[in-house]
Scaffold this active site. Structure first.
Site, PDB file in Angstrom:
ATOM      1  N   SER A   1      37.092  49.316  32.265  1.00 61.57           N
ATOM      2  CA  SER A   1      37.142  50.228  33.404  1.00 61.57           C
ATOM      3  C   SER A   1      36.721  51.666  33.076  1.00 61.57           C
ATOM      4  O   SER A   1      35.606  51.903  32.602  1.00 61.57           O
ATOM      5  CB  SER A   1      38.557  50.193  34.000  1.00 61.57           C
ATOM      6  OG  SER A   1      38.592  50.769  35.269  1.00 61.57           O
TER       7      SER A   1
ATOM      8  N   ASP B   1      37.996  40.533  40.930  1.00 61.82           N
ATOM      9  CA  ASP B   1      37.482  41.906  40.943  1.00 61.82           C
ATOM     10  C   ASP B   1      36.109  41.887  41.605  1.00 61.82           C
ATOM     11  O   ASP B   1      35.105  41.572  40.970  1.00 61.82           O
ATOM     12  CB  ASP B   1      37.391  42.451  39.516  1.00 61.82           C
ATOM     13  CG  ASP B   1      36.949  43.906  39.480  1.00 61.82           C
ATOM     14  OD1 ASP B   1      36.626  44.463  40.542  1.00 61.82           O
ATOM     15  OD2 ASP B   1      36.912  44.482  38.377  1.00 61.82           O
TER      16      ASP B   1
ATOM     17  N   HIS C   1      41.017  43.162  38.517  1.00 60.22           N
ATOM     18  CA  HIS C   1      40.282  44.156  37.734  1.00 60.22           C
ATOM     19  C   HIS C   1      40.831  44.274  36.309  1.00 60.22           C
ATOM     20  O   HIS C   1      40.067  44.262  35.339  1.00 60.22           O
ATOM     21  CB  HIS C   1      40.340  45.509  38.447  1.00 60.22           C
ATOM     22  CG  HIS C   1      39.591  46.597  37.755  1.00 60.22           C
ATOM     23  ND1 HIS C   1      38.238  46.513  37.471  1.00 60.22           N
ATOM     24  CD2 HIS C   1      40.001  47.798  37.275  1.00 60.22           C
ATOM     25  CE1 HIS C   1      37.855  47.622  36.852  1.00 60.22           C
ATOM     26  NE2 HIS C   1      38.906  48.410  36.712  1.00 60.22           N
TER      27      HIS C   1
END
Length: 250
Positions: free
Chosen positions: A150, A201, A228
């Site tokens: 991320s 995600d 995610h």
């Protein structure tokens, strides 16, 4: 009767508000359900986790484990996403598991997260790449495999573009900032790469995959029923895929 009705409506309103906030939180994290309870059993609680700060004007906090037996020839560097820190990899058992499997592993708190103070270097792409390079040098990391979920893509990707020859492997997990680089730039990176993402995600994972697929030496793994933060939702699957990739590099 009027008072009782009023209290009942208030309770219903509060319950509705609470459920709404819970829904928004689950939507943000992408969490399909509670993490597997077995995940917290991964890794040996007897593994010693070292902690410290790097040198210089912008010290970075880190957690480190050393191999429990004969060391492999790569070091694993774990970055983190926006809602997490180096402690995540300790709580998940990833640090302990890697030590058990003979890997040195270092988890970093990025500037402004966990125990690392904000840094002016983090305001530019070049500064973030230089900061990460300096941290690896300070910690004497050799043949690094960089795990980047991320937000940490803002550090890992500029470092990858400039210094991919320093990396033995790359594990992006729906990283941010892939849109900042061209197809040609990704194609120039020869580093062995494991692209990991959660099936649920449908935003950042898909966006990043469009660019990451141009890396010439990559494999892709989709973790089923994971959002995610797929390493939290399916930690056992995540650990197995990571270890298989690391073992393949030896």
């Amino acid at each position: 009767t009027v008072v009782q009705t009023s209290m009942s409506r208030s309770q219903v309103a509060l319950l509705g508000l609470g459920l709404g906030l819970l829904f928004m939180l689950l939507l943000y994290v992408g969490l399909p359900g509670p993490p597997e309870q077995t995940s917290w059993l991964w890794g040996d609680s007897n593994v010693t986790i070292l902690a410290g700060l790097t040198r210089g004007s912008s010290p970075i906090f880190y957690r480190e484990v050393l191999p429990s037996h004969r060391a492999h020839r790569v070091d694993v560097v774990l970055l983190h996403g926006k809602a997490f820190s180096s402690r995540t990899w300790e709580q998940l058992g990833t640090l302990q598991l890697l030590a058990q499997r003979g890997y040195r592993a270092v988890a970093l708190d990025l500037p402004g997260f966990g125990n690392s103070a904000p840094s002016k270097e983090a305001s530019t792409e070049a500064g973030r790449a230089e900061l990460l390079e300096r941290v690896l040098q300070d910690l004497n990391v050799q043949n690094a495999v960089l795990v980047s979920p991320s937000l940490s893509g803002r550090y890992a990707l500029p470092f990858l573009m400039r210094g991919h020859h320093q990396l033995r492997g790359f594990v992006p997990i729906a990283p941010a900032s892939t849109q900042n680089y061209t197809q040609e730039q990704f194609q120039a990176v020869k580093t062995p790469t494991l692209i990991l993402y959660g099936e649920l995600d449908r935003t950042l994972a898909r966006e990043s995959l469009r660019q990451l697929r141009h890396l010439p030496n990559h494999s892709t793994v989709k973790l089923r029923n994971a959002g995610h933060a797929c390493y939290l939702h399916k930690p056992q699957d995540f650990h197995l895929e990571l270890l298989a990739f690391l073992d393949h590099l030896l």
